[in-house]
Design a protein around this motif. Structure first.
Motif, short mmCIF file in Angstrom:
data_model
loop_
_atom_site.label_atom_id
_atom_site.label_comp_id
_atom_site.label_asym_id
_atom_site.label_seq_id
_atom_site.Cartn_x
_atom_site.Cartn_y
_atom_site.Cartn_z
N ILE A 170 45.75 12.19 -32.65
CA ILE A 170 45.92 11.63 -31.14
C ILE A 170 44.68 12.18 -30.48
N GLU A 171 44.20 11.48 -29.47
CA GLU A 171 43.15 11.64 -28.69
C GLU A 171 43.84 11.76 -27.27
N ILE A 172 43.58 12.66 -26.50
CA ILE A 172 43.97 13.21 -25.09
C ILE A 172 42.97 12.86 -24.26
N GLU A 173 43.07 12.28 -23.17
CA GLU A 173 42.09 12.46 -22.08
C GLU A 173 42.46 13.48 -21.06
N THR A 174 41.88 14.63 -21.15
CA THR A 174 41.87 15.86 -20.16
C THR A 174 41.04 15.71 -19.25
N HIS A 175 41.33 16.52 -18.39
CA HIS A 175 40.22 16.89 -17.03
C HIS A 175 38.60 17.30 -17.69
N ALA A 176 38.82 17.83 -18.91
CA ALA A 176 37.29 18.13 -19.49
C ALA A 176 36.85 17.06 -20.51
N GLY A 177 37.49 16.10 -20.35
CA GLY A 177 37.01 15.15 -21.48
C GLY A 177 38.05 14.86 -22.66
N PRO A 178 37.88 14.12 -23.49
CA PRO A 178 38.71 13.69 -24.78
C PRO A 178 39.02 14.72 -25.45
N ARG A 179 39.89 15.01 -25.95
CA ARG A 179 40.33 16.13 -26.90
C ARG A 179 41.27 15.53 -28.10
N SER A 180 40.95 15.99 -29.21
CA SER A 180 41.73 15.43 -30.32
C SER A 180 42.60 16.55 -30.89
N ALA A 181 43.68 16.07 -31.19
CA ALA A 181 44.76 16.84 -31.81
C ALA A 181 45.75 16.22 -32.98
N TRP A 182 46.11 17.04 -33.82
CA TRP A 182 47.03 16.26 -34.98
C TRP A 182 48.52 16.73 -34.45
N LEU A 183 49.25 15.72 -34.98
CA LEU A 183 50.60 15.92 -34.91
C LEU A 183 51.30 15.50 -35.99
N VAL A 184 52.06 16.65 -36.62
CA VAL A 184 52.71 16.45 -37.74
C VAL A 184 54.06 15.72 -37.80
N ALA A 185 54.39 14.98 -38.76
CA ALA A 185 55.22 13.91 -39.00
C ALA A 185 56.48 14.71 -38.84
N GLY A 186 57.49 13.96 -37.84
CA GLY A 186 58.81 14.77 -37.48
C GLY A 186 58.87 15.67 -36.57
N GLN A 187 57.85 16.39 -35.98
CA GLN A 187 57.43 17.43 -35.15
C GLN A 187 58.56 17.37 -34.21
N GLU A 188 59.29 18.56 -33.81
CA GLU A 188 60.24 18.74 -32.94
C GLU A 188 59.57 19.22 -31.53
N THR A 189 58.74 19.92 -31.75
CA THR A 189 58.23 20.39 -30.18
C THR A 189 57.10 19.71 -29.93
N LEU A 190 57.38 18.67 -28.76
CA LEU A 190 56.46 17.75 -28.34
C LEU A 190 55.65 18.25 -27.24
N ARG A 191 55.00 19.41 -27.35
CA ARG A 191 54.15 20.07 -26.30
C ARG A 191 53.22 20.64 -27.03
N LEU A 192 51.87 20.24 -27.10
CA LEU A 192 50.64 20.86 -27.57
C LEU A 192 49.77 21.82 -26.73
N ARG A 193 49.40 22.82 -27.03
CA ARG A 193 48.47 23.67 -26.36
C ARG A 193 46.98 23.70 -26.84
N LEU A 194 46.38 23.00 -25.69
CA LEU A 194 44.90 22.85 -25.95
C LEU A 194 44.26 24.32 -25.36
N LYS A 195 43.62 25.21 -26.18
CA LYS A 195 43.27 26.42 -25.61
C LYS A 195 41.97 26.31 -24.99
N ASP A 196 42.21 27.44 -23.94
CA ASP A 196 40.89 27.39 -22.81
C ASP A 196 40.65 26.18 -22.09
N LEU A 197 41.71 25.35 -21.76
CA LEU A 197 41.36 24.55 -21.08
C LEU A 197 42.18 24.48 -19.62
N GLY A 198 42.85 25.74 -19.23
CA GLY A 198 43.50 25.77 -18.24
C GLY A 198 42.55 26.54 -17.04
#
Length: 242
Positions: A170-198
């Motif tokens: 998936i590609e997420i539009e963040t305040h720092a521009g687009p960032r890609s992440a992988w989602l595992v099938a059936g993933q229970e925790t629907l929260r991703l951490r994008l490091k150092d973008l806080g």
């Protein structure tokens, strides 16, 4: 016949001694001491006599007449005026900016350095009524889909229920521009951490992270549509012409 003195008790100290008190007393404490003393002083009791009985009553009456010392009253003072608060957005905290704040009846536009946290103070040189510096508290209010907690930034991102089931990129539009992440099938925790973008590091505060909550939505772009968006972004008409 000699006239009876006005009072059977000569002093407050004597009155305290007759009632068995070591210091000032009032209310229930005074009444309890009197009851115990008058019972012991009754003429019909062993150790009691008429003179002591009368003096005990006189001591109680004398102490009842003693008004408590008046309290030192201070004139009421007006509470200090509330300190203005510098309210900024998460993007101001991330990248710096400017904010409006009311000081002494005037609206001032102040510069906000990046990395400010809620609870910190912003210094305004010579902005007080007496010409001294002001140190105003900072509050970061959620805006633009972003909220801030401590060092970290939070946002929501819509994805299709199918992508949650099957997983994928998936590609997420963040305040720092687009960032890609992988989602595992059936993933229970629907929260991703994008490091150092806080929030950026500032003083003793470390670099924060961006936490993205994935919100299932039927209106979210599918995996194929997401891929097309990324392809279009990379392969611009100028690049195709080259």
């Amino acid at each position: 016949m000699r006239p009876r003195p006005i009072s059977e008790v000569a002093s407050i100290r004597e009155a305290h001694a007759l009632l068995g008190l070591t210091g000032p007393a009032e209310g229930e404490a005074l009444t309890a001491a009197f009851r115990a003393a008058i019972k012991a002083a009754r003429p019909d009791q062993a150790g009691g006599d008429e003179v002591r009985f009368r003096k005990t009553i006189a001591a109680w009456r004398l102490l009842q007449q003693q008004a408590p010392a008046p309290l030192a009253l201070t004139p009421p003072t007006s509470p200090p005026p509330a300190m203005p608060v510098v309210c900024i957005t998460p993007r101001d905290a991330l990248k710096g900016g400017k904010a409006l704040v009311g000081v002494n009846g005037k609206a001032l536009r102040v510069r906000v350095p990046k990395g400010l946290r809620s609870g910190e103070h912003l210094r305004l040189k010579r902005a007080a009524a007496d010409g001294s510096d002001l140190h105003l508290p900072v509050l970061i209010r959620g805006a633009g889909g972003l909220t801030v907690l401590g060092d970290d930034v939070y946002m929501n991102w819509p994805i299709t229920p199918r992508l949650i089931e099957d997983g994928g990129r998936i590609e997420i539009e963040t305040h720092a521009g687009p960032r890609s992440a992988w989602l595992v099938a059936g993933q229970e925790t629907l929260r991703l951490r994008l490091k150092d973008l806080g929030l950026p590091a500032r003083g003793s505060r470390p670099q924060g992270h961006l936490f993205v909550t994935l919100a299932p939505s039927a209106d979210a772009p599918s995996a194929a549509e997401d891929l097309l968006v990324r392809f279009t972004r990379v392969w611009t008409p100028d690049r195709l012409a080259a």
